[in-house]
Design an enzyme around this catalytic site. Sequence first.
Site, PDB file in Angstrom:
ATOM      1  N   SER A  12     -49.217 -53.147 -44.260  1.00 20.66           N
ATOM      2  CA  SER A  12     -49.755 -52.880 -45.569  1.00 20.66           C
ATOM      3  C   SER A  12     -50.175 -54.291 -46.166  1.00 20.66           C
ATOM      4  O   SER A  12     -50.586 -54.219 -47.254  1.00 20.66           O
ATOM      5  CB  SER A  12     -48.476 -52.263 -46.237  1.00 20.66           C
ATOM      6  OG  SER A  12     -47.408 -53.260 -46.353  1.00 20.66           O
ATOM      7  N   VAL A  15     -44.083 -57.565 -46.844  1.00 25.73           N
ATOM      8  CA  VAL A  15     -43.103 -58.179 -45.968  1.00 25.73           C
ATOM      9  C   VAL A  15     -42.185 -57.064 -45.131  1.00 25.73           C
ATOM     10  O   VAL A  15     -41.848 -57.225 -44.056  1.00 25.73           O
ATOM     11  CB  VAL A  15     -42.169 -59.084 -46.687  1.00 25.73           C
ATOM     12  CG1 VAL A  15     -41.282 -58.371 -47.592  1.00 25.73           C
ATOM     13  CG2 VAL A  15     -41.120 -59.769 -45.834  1.00 25.73           C
ATOM     14  N   CYS A  99     -49.282 -39.323 -51.060  1.00 24.93           N
ATOM     15  CA  CYS A  99     -49.951 -40.320 -50.406  1.00 24.93           C
ATOM     16  C   CYS A  99     -49.307 -40.492 -48.872  1.00 24.93           C
ATOM     17  O   CYS A  99     -49.991 -40.542 -47.799  1.00 24.93           O
ATOM     18  CB  CYS A  99     -49.926 -41.731 -51.053  1.00 24.93           C
ATOM     19  SG  CYS A  99     -50.974 -42.942 -50.004  1.00 24.93           S
ATOM     20  N   CYS A 194     -50.394 -46.353 -55.832  1.00 25.17           N
ATOM     21  CA  CYS A 194     -50.304 -46.359 -54.260  1.00 25.17           C
ATOM     22  C   CYS A 194     -52.109 -46.558 -53.744  1.00 25.17           C
ATOM     23  O   CYS A 194     -52.970 -45.580 -54.191  1.00 25.17           O
ATOM     24  CB  CYS A 194     -50.030 -44.950 -53.806  1.00 25.17           C
ATOM     25  SG  CYS A 194     -50.139 -44.947 -51.999  1.00 25.17           S
TER      26      CYS A 194
END
Length: 350
Positions: A12, A15, A99, A194
């Site tokens: 994404s 981290v 999502c 999102c």
Amino acid sequence: MTSWKKVLVWLSGGVDSAVSAYLLKKQGYDVSAGFMINYLTEDDSCPTRLDMAIAREVAEYLEIPFFTFDFIEEYEKRVLRYIFEGYKKWLTPNPDVFCNTWVKFDLFREEALSYWYDMVATGHYARVVSETELSLFRGVDPEKDQSYFLSALTREQLKQTLFPIGHLHKTEVRKIALEAGLPNAGRKDSQWLCFVGKVDFASFLKSHISPEKGFIRDTEGNILGEHDGAFQYTIGQRKGIGVGGGPALYVVEKDVDTNTIIVGDETEERLFRTECAVSDLNWIADVSFPLECTTMIRYRQKPQKSRVVEKGGILMVEFLDPQRAITPGQVCAFYNGERVLWSGIISLKF
């Protein structure tokens, strides 16, 4: 190690997914990285381009293949349209839950399987346990547990998913990232809608839903002001109501028939309910009713002791303690201890 070998990790740019990819590679999996392009704008409100650049940098650092997947059209059809249609009906759907269900663990997973990957993996804080039967459990870190957002996933989706950091606390994930030298080790977590980014949500809704003005009334029926589209108000909302002076007011009810928002103070009885109905059920575990369990009607809520019964074909949740601001359209997740049993969509119409 499990017999599953070839894994596509959703990077994404954050981290958590980076550490997930790092750990899987370290454990001997054949790891590739995938980045989903779900939403794009020309300005900097949308984080997609920056996220993609950082995800690519992480993949290069880990020396794993990096692929991009364009889901913009499907994200619009599956998630955004669902949100807009829900708000048009005065509901408050949760975009993050769907999502996950319809994009991350459906479209992305299907793409992975079509390219002969055995599993997909993400940086969510949750655990999939396969003993006598497959089960979804809370993440070990109570502050980061994301099982609520994953409670609408199907058994089939969970069967083909890995959550490599679900057994870790966030502090441990940060430490691993720093020790591994990951290029995004210090990047802050995103708190935005999102994939859409740092937008004003009310304005975002107005850009897709035509507002219809109506009255704002108190619990006695007195007109206090006017609203610019009831769809943008949520039960329990305090800020942004548009009525100044006097004590703090909260949205306690939305009257669809009269296009009216009803407000009251924080002690108003209509803010609190002892039961709700749930529909659109997603079963992860096999259960029977009546059932004693705990529930969550919103993210980060403390689990609430509940009893679930069937009444005339409707599944009803009876709360031990009255719940504040139960919101139609939101997800209700059901637990037995740390284990997710099933989820459903909240309704106040029985």
